[in-house]
Design a protein around this motif. Structure first.
Motif, PDB file in Angstrom:
ATOM      1  N   LEU A   1      38.811  46.874  30.075  1.00 63.52           N
ATOM      2  CA  LEU A   1      38.720  47.380  31.440  1.00 63.52           C
ATOM      3  C   LEU A   1      38.337  46.248  32.373  1.00 63.52           C
ATOM      4  O   LEU A   1      37.410  45.488  32.093  1.00 63.52           O
ATOM      5  CB  LEU A   1      37.662  48.490  31.532  1.00 63.52           C
ATOM      6  N   GLU A   2      39.029  46.141  33.470  1.00 64.21           N
ATOM      7  CA  GLU A   2      38.701  45.155  34.506  1.00 64.21           C
ATOM      8  C   GLU A   2      37.891  45.884  35.571  1.00 64.21           C
ATOM      9  O   GLU A   2      38.382  46.807  36.208  1.00 64.21           O
ATOM     10  CB  GLU A   2      39.985  44.577  35.091  1.00 64.21           C
ATOM     11  N   LYS A   3      36.632  45.485  35.724  1.00 63.88           N
ATOM     12  CA  LYS A   3      35.761  46.142  36.698  1.00 63.88           C
ATOM     13  C   LYS A   3      36.088  45.687  38.119  1.00 63.88           C
ATOM     14  O   LYS A   3      36.440  44.530  38.339  1.00 63.88           O
ATOM     15  CB  LYS A   3      34.293  45.834  36.398  1.00 63.88           C
ATOM     16  N   VAL A   4      35.966  46.586  39.079  1.00 69.03           N
ATOM     17  CA  VAL A   4      36.169  46.242  40.490  1.00 69.03           C
ATOM     18  C   VAL A   4      35.049  45.311  40.941  1.00 69.03           C
ATOM     19  O   VAL A   4      35.284  44.294  41.574  1.00 69.03           O
ATOM     20  CB  VAL A   4      36.248  47.509  41.376  1.00 69.03           C
ATOM     21  N   ARG A   5      33.811  45.671  40.578  1.00 68.84           N
ATOM     22  CA  ARG A   5      32.652  44.854  40.967  1.00 68.84           C
ATOM     23  C   ARG A   5      32.297  43.915  39.815  1.00 68.84           C
ATOM     24  O   ARG A   5      31.571  44.275  38.903  1.00 68.84           O
ATOM     25  CB  ARG A   5      31.454  45.735  41.313  1.00 68.84           C
ATOM     26  N   GLU A   6      32.820  42.687  39.862  1.00 63.06           N
ATOM     27  CA  GLU A   6      32.538  41.714  38.818  1.00 63.06           C
ATOM     28  C   GLU A   6      31.084  41.290  38.880  1.00 63.06           C
ATOM     29  O   GLU A   6      30.491  41.195  39.942  1.00 63.06           O
ATOM     30  CB  GLU A   6      33.447  40.501  38.969  1.00 63.06           C
ATOM     31  N   GLY A   7      30.513  41.034  37.723  1.00 63.96           N
ATOM     32  CA  GLY A   7      29.127  40.594  37.653  1.00 63.96           C
ATOM     33  C   GLY A   7      28.126  41.737  37.693  1.00 63.96           C
ATOM     34  O   GLY A   7      26.929  41.525  37.551  1.00 63.96           O
ATOM     35  N   TYR A   8      28.593  42.951  37.881  1.00 61.04           N
ATOM     36  CA  TYR A   8      27.733  44.129  37.918  1.00 61.04           C
ATOM     37  C   TYR A   8      27.684  44.719  36.516  1.00 61.04           C
ATOM     38  O   TYR A   8      28.706  45.038  35.935  1.00 61.04           O
ATOM     39  CB  TYR A   8      28.293  45.146  38.920  1.00 61.04           C
ATOM     40  N   TRP A   9      26.474  44.849  35.951  1.00 63.61           N
ATOM     41  CA  TRP A   9      26.315  45.364  34.601  1.00 63.61           C
ATOM     42  C   TRP A   9      26.329  46.879  34.606  1.00 63.61           C
ATOM     43  O   TRP A   9      25.627  47.516  35.382  1.00 63.61           O
ATOM     44  CB  TRP A   9      24.984  44.890  34.010  1.00 63.61           C
TER      45      TRP A   9
ATOM     46  N   GLN B   1      31.493  33.294  23.310  1.00 58.96           N
ATOM     47  CA  GLN B   1      32.310  32.145  23.709  1.00 58.96           C
ATOM     48  C   GLN B   1      33.683  32.591  24.205  1.00 58.96           C
ATOM     49  O   GLN B   1      34.200  32.038  25.174  1.00 58.96           O
ATOM     50  CB  GLN B   1      32.436  31.159  22.554  1.00 58.96           C
ATOM     51  N   LYS B   2      34.273  33.600  23.558  1.00 60.66           N
ATOM     52  CA  LYS B   2      35.563  34.127  23.995  1.00 60.66           C
ATOM     53  C   LYS B   2      35.430  34.745  25.386  1.00 60.66           C
ATOM     54  O   LYS B   2      36.263  34.513  26.264  1.00 60.66           O
ATOM     55  CB  LYS B   2      36.082  35.163  23.003  1.00 60.66           C
ATOM     56  N   LEU B   3      34.370  35.511  25.600  1.00 60.91           N
ATOM     57  CA  LEU B   3      34.145  36.121  26.914  1.00 60.91           C
ATOM     58  C   LEU B   3      33.973  35.061  27.995  1.00 60.91           C
ATOM     59  O   LEU B   3      34.516  35.178  29.092  1.00 60.91           O
ATOM     60  CB  LEU B   3      32.921  37.045  26.873  1.00 60.91           C
ATOM     61  N   MET B   4      33.216  34.011  27.676  1.00 62.71           N
ATOM     62  CA  MET B   4      33.002  32.926  28.642  1.00 62.71           C
ATOM     63  C   MET B   4      34.315  32.201  28.936  1.00 62.71           C
ATOM     64  O   MET B   4      34.613  31.888  30.089  1.00 62.71           O
ATOM     65  CB  MET B   4      31.935  31.960  28.120  1.00 62.71           C
ATOM     66  N   PHE B   5      35.108  31.930  27.893  1.00 62.48           N
ATOM     67  CA  PHE B   5      36.395  31.277  28.066  1.00 62.48           C
ATOM     68  C   PHE B   5      37.305  32.114  28.957  1.00 62.48           C
ATOM     69  O   PHE B   5      37.907  31.612  29.906  1.00 62.48           O
ATOM     70  CB  PHE B   5      37.056  31.038  26.699  1.00 62.48           C
ATOM     71  N   ASP B   6      37.405  33.420  28.642  1.00 67.14           N
ATOM     72  CA  ASP B   6      38.275  34.310  29.409  1.00 67.14           C
ATOM     73  C   ASP B   6      37.834  34.402  30.863  1.00 67.14           C
ATOM     74  O   ASP B   6      38.676  34.428  31.775  1.00 67.14           O
ATOM     75  CB  ASP B   6      38.332  35.697  28.772  1.00 67.14           C
ATOM     76  N   GLN B   7      36.527  34.447  31.105  1.00 65.29           N
ATOM     77  CA  GLN B   7      36.020  34.501  32.484  1.00 65.29           C
ATOM     78  C   GLN B   7      36.401  33.233  33.246  1.00 65.29           C
ATOM     79  O   GLN B   7      36.843  33.285  34.383  1.00 65.29           O
ATOM     80  CB  GLN B   7      34.496  34.697  32.484  1.00 65.29           C
ATOM     81  N   ARG B   8      36.246  32.087  32.573  1.00 67.72           N
ATOM     82  CA  ARG B   8      36.612  30.804  33.197  1.00 67.72           C
ATOM     83  C   ARG B   8      38.107  30.765  33.503  1.00 67.72           C
ATOM     84  O   ARG B   8      38.521  30.340  34.584  1.00 67.72           O
ATOM     85  CB  ARG B   8      36.225  29.656  32.257  1.00 67.72           C
TER      86      ARG B   8
ATOM     87  N   LYS C   1      40.129  33.283  34.055  1.00 66.49           N
ATOM     88  CA  LYS C   1      40.409  34.181  35.175  1.00 66.49           C
ATOM     89  C   LYS C   1      40.055  33.516  36.500  1.00 66.49           C
ATOM     90  O   LYS C   1      40.800  33.608  37.472  1.00 66.49           O
ATOM     91  CB  LYS C   1      39.627  35.485  35.035  1.00 66.49           C
ATOM     92  N   GLN C   2      38.907  32.854  36.529  1.00 69.37           N
ATOM     93  CA  GLN C   2      38.477  32.189  37.765  1.00 69.37           C
ATOM     94  C   GLN C   2      39.444  31.086  38.174  1.00 69.37           C
ATOM     95  O   GLN C   2      39.624  30.827  39.361  1.00 69.37           O
ATOM     96  CB  GLN C   2      37.063  31.620  37.596  1.00 69.37           C
ATOM     97  N   LEU C   3      40.062  30.444  37.191  1.00 69.44           N
ATOM     98  CA  LEU C   3      41.008  29.363  37.466  1.00 69.44           C
ATOM     99  C   LEU C   3      42.443  29.870  37.643  1.00 69.44           C
ATOM    100  O   LEU C   3      43.350  29.086  37.885  1.00 69.44           O
ATOM    101  CB  LEU C   3      40.968  28.333  36.329  1.00 69.44           C
ATOM    102  N   GLY C   4      42.632  31.187  37.499  1.00 67.20           N
ATOM    103  CA  GLY C   4      43.969  31.755  37.621  1.00 67.20           C
ATOM    104  C   GLY C   4      44.857  31.448  36.431  1.00 67.20           C
ATOM    105  O   GLY C   4      46.086  31.441  36.547  1.00 67.20           O
ATOM    106  N   LEU C   5      44.237  31.188  35.278  1.00 63.10           N
ATOM    107  CA  LEU C   5      44.971  30.853  34.058  1.00 63.10           C
ATOM    108  C   LEU C   5      44.941  32.037  33.089  1.00 63.10           C
ATOM    109  O   LEU C   5      44.101  32.931  33.221  1.00 63.10           O
ATOM    110  CB  LEU C   5      44.341  29.618  33.407  1.00 63.10           C
ATOM    111  N   PRO C   6      45.823  32.069  32.099  1.00 60.68           N
ATOM    112  CA  PRO C   6      45.858  33.199  31.172  1.00 60.68           C
ATOM    113  C   PRO C   6      44.613  33.260  30.285  1.00 60.68           C
ATOM    114  O   PRO C   6      44.084  32.220  29.874  1.00 60.68           O
ATOM    115  CB  PRO C   6      47.110  32.952  30.336  1.00 60.68           C
ATOM    116  N   THR C   7      44.183  34.481  29.982  1.00 58.97           N
ATOM    117  CA  THR C   7      43.050  34.694  29.083  1.00 58.97           C
ATOM    118  C   THR C   7      43.520  34.491  27.650  1.00 58.97           C
ATOM    119  O   THR C   7      44.724  34.361  27.390  1.00 58.97           O
ATOM    120  CB  THR C   7      42.484  36.114  29.234  1.00 58.97           C
ATOM    121  N   SER C   8      42.593  34.480  26.712  1.00 58.85           N
ATOM    122  CA  SER C   8      42.953  34.285  25.305  1.00 58.85           C
ATOM    123  C   SER C   8      43.893  35.387  24.822  1.00 58.85           C
ATOM    124  O   SER C   8      44.837  35.115  24.082  1.00 58.85           O
ATOM    125  CB  SER C   8      41.696  34.231  24.432  1.00 58.85           C
TER     126      SER C   8
END
Length: 128
Positions: free
Chosen positions: A35-43, A78-85, A87-94
């Protein structure tokens, strides 16, 4: 009920971006839902509102270093951190990179109408 007869019902804890969320089947194992949350960073304290299964955010130990976690948990973080990075760079996730690799193999598979031509992602329509 058997595991395959269970259904998930409820209202998500908060809004999601349906067009950027997806699910996939892992044969004989599980259904993976991203799921992609609308409010990123919100737990979220739970997946569904009022389901009685809340996580106490205060109970999450943020003082431990990643190296102190078991190997499987380290890999997940590490996978979550990679995928977040990515997304921020506009690159494909794992997962997106894995899907592209599967598509490339299928592209040249025996019987494929694309076999023998260069892989062209623009000719692939992935509904998410």
């Amino acid at each position: 009920k058997q595991w395959y007869q269970r259904r998930v019902r409820g209202t998500f804890h908060d809004s999601i971006k349906a067009e950027e969320s997806m699910w996939s089947l892992h044969k004989g194992e599980c259904i993976q839902v991203s799921l992609e949350k609308v409010r990123e960073g919100y737990w979220w304290t739970s997946l569904f509102k009022d389901d009685g299964h809340e996580i106490s955010l205060a109970s999450i130990d943020t003082t431990r270093q990643i190296g102190e976690f078991p190997a499987e948990e380290q890999a997940c973080v590490q996978k979550l951190m990679f995928d977040q990075r990515q997304k921020q760079l506009g690159l494909p996730t794992s997962e997106e990179m894995q899907q592209e690799e599967i598509l490339k193999r299928a592209w040249n598979a025996e019987g494929s109408p694309f076999a023998g031509t260069d892989f062209d992602m623009s000719k692939v329509n992935i509904n998410r």
